[in-house]
Motif scaffolding. Structure first.
Motif, PDB file in Angstrom:
ATOM      1  N   VAL A  84       0.903  -0.925   0.274  1.00 26.17           N
ATOM      2  CA  VAL A  84      -0.079  -0.017  -0.039  1.00 26.17           C
ATOM      3  C   VAL A  84       1.376   1.436  -0.038  1.00 26.17           C
ATOM      4  O   VAL A  84       1.703   1.180   0.733  1.00 26.17           O
ATOM      5  N   LEU A  85       0.178   2.361  -0.621  1.00 27.49           N
ATOM      6  CA  LEU A  85       1.441   3.502  -0.785  1.00 27.49           C
ATOM      7  C   LEU A  85       0.669   4.370   0.851  1.00 27.49           C
ATOM      8  O   LEU A  85       0.189   4.626   0.857  1.00 27.49           O
ATOM      9  N   PRO A  86       2.356   5.046   1.334  1.00 29.64           N
ATOM     10  CA  PRO A  86       2.277   4.827   2.895  1.00 29.64           C
ATOM     11  C   PRO A  86       0.928   6.757   2.326  1.00 29.64           C
ATOM     12  O   PRO A  86       0.637   7.190   3.293  1.00 29.64           O
ATOM     13  N   TRP A  87       1.943   7.368   1.605  1.00 31.81           N
ATOM     14  CA  TRP A  87       1.132   8.815   1.025  1.00 31.81           C
ATOM     15  C   TRP A  87      -0.472   8.676   0.419  1.00 31.81           C
ATOM     16  O   TRP A  87      -0.886   9.969   0.428  1.00 31.81           O
ATOM     17  N   ARG A  88      -1.139   7.849   0.689  1.00 35.34           N
ATOM     18  CA  ARG A  88      -2.371   7.981   0.263  1.00 35.34           C
ATOM     19  C   ARG A  88      -3.274   7.828   1.012  1.00 35.34           C
ATOM     20  O   ARG A  88      -2.997   6.507   1.605  1.00 35.34           O
ATOM     21  N   THR A  89      -4.965   7.979   1.245  1.00 33.73           N
ATOM     22  CA  THR A  89      -5.630   7.145   1.996  1.00 33.73           C
ATOM     23  C   THR A  89      -5.895   5.811   2.140  1.00 33.73           C
ATOM     24  O   THR A  89      -5.858   5.023   1.073  1.00 33.73           O
ATOM     25  N   VAL A  90      -6.729   5.243   2.777  1.00 31.95           N
ATOM     26  CA  VAL A  90      -7.461   3.525   1.964  1.00 31.95           C
ATOM     27  C   VAL A  90      -8.080   3.744   1.030  1.00 31.95           C
ATOM     28  O   VAL A  90      -7.793   2.983   0.167  1.00 31.95           O
ATOM     29  N   LEU A  91      -9.023   5.434   0.425  1.00 34.36           N
ATOM     30  CA  LEU A  91      -9.697   5.173   0.235  1.00 34.36           C
ATOM     31  C   LEU A  91      -9.334   5.433  -1.654  1.00 34.36           C
ATOM     32  O   LEU A  91      -9.097   4.172  -2.540  1.00 34.36           O
ATOM     33  N   ASP A  92      -8.020   5.600  -1.279  1.00 36.80           N
ATOM     34  CA  ASP A  92      -7.438   6.381  -2.979  1.00 36.80           C
ATOM     35  C   ASP A  92      -5.789   5.551  -3.238  1.00 36.80           C
ATOM     36  O   ASP A  92      -6.285   4.905  -4.155  1.00 36.80           O
ATOM     37  N   ASN A  93      -5.614   4.797  -2.332  1.00 32.45           N
ATOM     38  CA  ASN A  93      -4.655   3.531  -2.182  1.00 32.45           C
ATOM     39  C   ASN A  93      -5.827   1.832  -3.386  1.00 32.45           C
ATOM     40  O   ASN A  93      -5.221   1.181  -3.957  1.00 32.45           O
ATOM     41  N   LEU A 116     -14.390  -1.923  -0.214  1.00 28.68           N
ATOM     42  CA  LEU A 116     -13.511  -1.639   0.832  1.00 28.68           C
ATOM     43  C   LEU A 116     -14.783  -1.758   1.797  1.00 28.68           C
ATOM     44  O   LEU A 116     -14.802  -2.407   3.221  1.00 28.68           O
ATOM     45  N   GLN A 117     -15.928  -1.729   2.199  1.00 28.80           N
ATOM     46  CA  GLN A 117     -16.901  -2.590   2.583  1.00 28.80           C
ATOM     47  C   GLN A 117     -16.725  -3.405   2.567  1.00 28.80           C
ATOM     48  O   GLN A 117     -17.710  -4.597   3.609  1.00 28.80           O
ATOM     49  N   ARG A 118     -16.485  -4.682   1.279  1.00 29.54           N
ATOM     50  CA  ARG A 118     -16.818  -6.051   1.469  1.00 29.54           C
ATOM     51  C   ARG A 118     -16.011  -6.002   2.365  1.00 29.54           C
ATOM     52  O   ARG A 118     -15.712  -7.231   2.604  1.00 29.54           O
ATOM     53  N   VAL A 119     -14.384  -6.128   2.137  1.00 28.51           N
ATOM     54  CA  VAL A 119     -13.391  -6.420   2.754  1.00 28.51           C
ATOM     55  C   VAL A 119     -13.311  -6.143   4.731  1.00 28.51           C
ATOM     56  O   VAL A 119     -12.653  -5.589   5.491  1.00 28.51           O
ATOM     57  N   GLY A 120     -14.903  -5.124   4.570  1.00 34.36           N
ATOM     58  CA  GLY A 120     -14.750  -4.915   5.966  1.00 34.36           C
ATOM     59  C   GLY A 120     -13.912  -3.256   6.519  1.00 34.36           C
ATOM     60  O   GLY A 120     -13.279  -3.255   8.035  1.00 34.36           O
ATOM     61  N   VAL A 125     -12.055   4.863   5.555  1.00 32.48           N
ATOM     62  CA  VAL A 125     -11.345   5.132   4.349  1.00 32.48           C
ATOM     63  C   VAL A 125     -11.098   6.133   3.736  1.00 32.48           C
ATOM     64  O   VAL A 125      -9.966   6.223   3.315  1.00 32.48           O
ATOM     65  N   ASN A 126     -11.136   7.245   4.729  1.00 37.86           N
ATOM     66  CA  ASN A 126     -10.026   8.594   4.977  1.00 37.86           C
ATOM     67  C   ASN A 126      -8.499   8.046   5.722  1.00 37.86           C
ATOM     68  O   ASN A 126      -7.928   9.222   5.904  1.00 37.86           O
ATOM     69  N   HIS A 127      -8.390   7.245   6.389  1.00 40.35           N
ATOM     70  CA  HIS A 127      -7.003   6.132   7.250  1.00 40.35           C
ATOM     71  C   HIS A 127      -5.836   7.072   5.977  1.00 40.35           C
ATOM     72  O   HIS A 127      -6.103   6.192   4.718  1.00 40.35           O
ATOM     73  N   TYR A 128      -4.937   6.884   6.532  1.00 40.57           N
ATOM     74  CA  TYR A 128      -3.813   5.944   6.150  1.00 40.57           C
ATOM     75  C   TYR A 128      -2.967   4.876   7.013  1.00 40.57           C
ATOM     76  O   TYR A 128      -3.444   4.527   7.482  1.00 40.57           O
TER      77      TYR A 128
END
Ligand SMILES: Nc1ncnc2c1ncn2[C@@H]1O[C@H](COP(=O)(O)OP(=O)(O)OP(=O)(O)O)[C@@H](O)[C@H]1O
Ligand SMILES: [Mg+2]
Lengths: 260, 265
Positions: A84-93, A116-120, A125-128
């Motif tokens: 995962v790319l550390p500079w992107r949020t969960v949503l943008d990753n 993201l809903q499917r994987v819980g 979404v807005n976390h890094y």
């Protein structure tokens, strides 16, 4: 629908190490196959060849009948360490793969939210990535793979760094979501229980030269739950795999004996 | 990096109060230096040890002279040029070398060796080839800044998470997408650190070069004051150069912190 993968005499040599002997296998569309075997027996090599990351020395990989020439976008790959790319949020990753395929922002975010809903991970979404646990980061990587709706998923010990319970939970989650999408899966693991619990088919590999020794059908219902690890079918399967791997390990020790 | 800064959005008022407070802290050290300077000068009470007020008055006089202003313009122009060149060349060279294990191994030791020799000793060589003038000043300044940038960027490129590159492979990214979406963001924290460090070193190289040989420039002004024993002018100009170095230094440090918080892992 899942892709059909055919391996025709693929092999790989590193110097004088035969990492993978000529291998012939067919992965049927929509099946979940695990690959188990001792460390260094060539599992990653085989997986990388199918992914197009490793050229192999000879033979051919056919995907849906056409020869593979390198990585393809329809194949989703999950690494051992969550990439995962550390500079992107969960949503943008999660939306990253779609972004590189030029899917418009609104569309790709919508898809990302849905996977993201499917994987819980809806609440994150807005976390890094640094704000997540290792298991959650791996789920982000899985979500990114699912976002492009791949027909083939290749996973190389994706839960290797996680604890036993998390592995089982995540493995079953993965199984559930790939069943929905119908992708063909090849899943590498060290854990024999994990192999028995998750898959339709288990390939057991031995070392030097890397070779598939056993091809087992898993006779469990398609919907799995953690208690099935204790079922007679699973126990018998685990025992059968162990017997082969044990003699394999002993043989390896005898072979390596004079050298050390 | 703390969780709370990223999760809890801070209010605008709280943020500007935070900025004011940190500027306040930054000003404490200069204030202490200034007071210490004033006290020492008053105690020594000597012509060769001017106090801050006197020095600043001389600086004011200097600033009203067209020749001195010309020197400032010349130094600042060459500083910006040398620094930008060092950043561009250093980043590109460091990145290119870092991509290949072989070439970075080949160049690492020579680059380090060049970086650690006192470059002043090479200055005569510069003069010999480039003559007295802007070309040798610029090159010397550039020479001071470029090595640390190349070394830092090379190390950062080499130690980049290999999974990022594998990810780029499996997503079948063309090279420009790979550069824009993976390599540049991944290297950005190291690049800004390198840019900040190079700023100070480029300025050092430039002032040094000007002290040895130049028709104009702040280093040259300093040296001509030494010849005339105008200590109060020297002190004023040193303060000026310090401000010239420190303010961008702080700005860069601030930018670096923000970028590291955003892009660092
Ligand atoms: N790039 C390489 N260069 C040389 N030898 C290699 C390379 N990659 C793999 N090998 C060798 O090939 C063999 C198989 O490696 P591979 O990584 O496929 O094993 P593995 O089954 O995935 O092991 P593990 O379970 O530890 O990940 C090993 O003996 C390894 O030393
Ligand atoms: Mg492996």
């Amino acid at each position: 629908m899942g892709a059909k993968v055919e391996l025709r005499d693929v092999d790989r040599v590193y110097g004088d190490v035969q990492a993978l002997s000529p291998t012939n296998q067919v992965l049927e569309p929509g099946t979940f196959t695990t690959l188990v075997g001792p460390s260094g027996c060539g599992k990653s090599t085989l997986l990388d060849i199918i992914a197009g990351l490793n050229k192999g020395n000879g033979g051919q990989v056919l995907i849906d009948g056409s020869p593979s020439t390198g990585p393809r976008r329809e194949t989703g790959v999950i690494f051992q360490e969550a990439a995962v790319l550390p500079w992107r949020t969960v949503l943008d990753n999660t939306a990253f793969a779609l972004e590189t395929q030029k899917v418009p922002v609104r569309k790709r975010r919508e898809i990302a939210r849905e996977v993201l809903q499917r994987v819980g991970l809806s609440d994150f979404v807005n976390h890094y990535p640094h704000q997540l646990s290792g298991g959650m980061r791996q789920r982000v990587a899985i979500a990114r793979v699912l976002s492009t709706d791949p027909d083939l998923i290749l996973a190389d010990e994706p839960f290797g760094a996680l604890d036993e319970q998390t592995r089982v939970v995540l493995g079953l989650e993965l199984l559930k979501v790939v069943r929905q999408g119908g992708a063909t899966v090849l899943f590498v693991t060290h854990s024999i229980q994990e192999a028995a619990l998750l898959s339709d088919r288990v390939l057991v590999m031995g070392a030097r030269p890397g070779k598939i020794l056993l091809d087992l059908h898993v006779d469990l219902p398609p919907d799995r739950d953690p208690t099935m690890v204790g079922s007679p079918v699973a126990t018998a399967l685990v025992e059968q795999i162990w017997t082969v791997l044990k003699s394999e390990a002993q043989r390896a020790m005898v072979e390596q004996g004079p050298r050390s | 990096m703390s969780l709370s800064t990223a999760v809890t959005p801070r209010t605008q008022a709280g943020r500007s109060r935070g900025v004011l407070a940190s500027i306040g802290w930054i000003l404490i050290l200069p204030a202490v230096i200034l007071i210490g300077w004033a006290i020492t000068a008053a105690t020594v009470d000597s012509l060769v040890f001017p106090g801050p007020l006197q020095s600043l008055a001389r600086l004011g006089e200097d600033l009203s002279e067209p020749g001195f202003r010309q020197s400032i313009v010349s130094t600042v122009t060459l500083l910006l040029a040398g620094w930008s060149l060092a950043v561009i060349v250093g980043t590109l060279v460091g990145f290119a070398l870092g991509l290949s294990n072989f070439w970075s191994a080949v160049f690492e030791t020579p680059l380090f060796a060049l970086y650690s020799i006192p470059k002043v000793t090479l200055y005569p060589v510069f003069l010999l080839f480039l003559g007295i003038g802007d070309a040798s000043r610029l090159t010397f300044a550039f020479f001071h800044g470029v090595f640390p940038i190349a070394l830092l960027v090379m190390a950062a490129t080499r130690s980049m998470d290999k999974n990022f590159l594998k990810l780029a492979d499996v997503l079948v990214l063309p090279w420009y997408t790979r550069l824009r979406l993976i390599l540049i963001p991944a290297l950005l924290p190291s690049i800004v650190t390198a840019v900040r460090i190079a700023f100070g070193l480029t300025l050092l190289g430039l002032i040094l070069a000007e002290m040895f040989s130049a028709q104009s420039g702040l280093g040259r002004e300093l040296v001509s004051n030494v010849a005339n024993v105008r200590v109060d002018h020297i002190a004023g100009q040193v303060v000026f150069i310090a401000i010239l170095a420190v303010i961008p230094g702080f700005a860069l440090r601030w930018g670096e912190k923000r970028i590291t918080r955003r892009y660092g892992s």
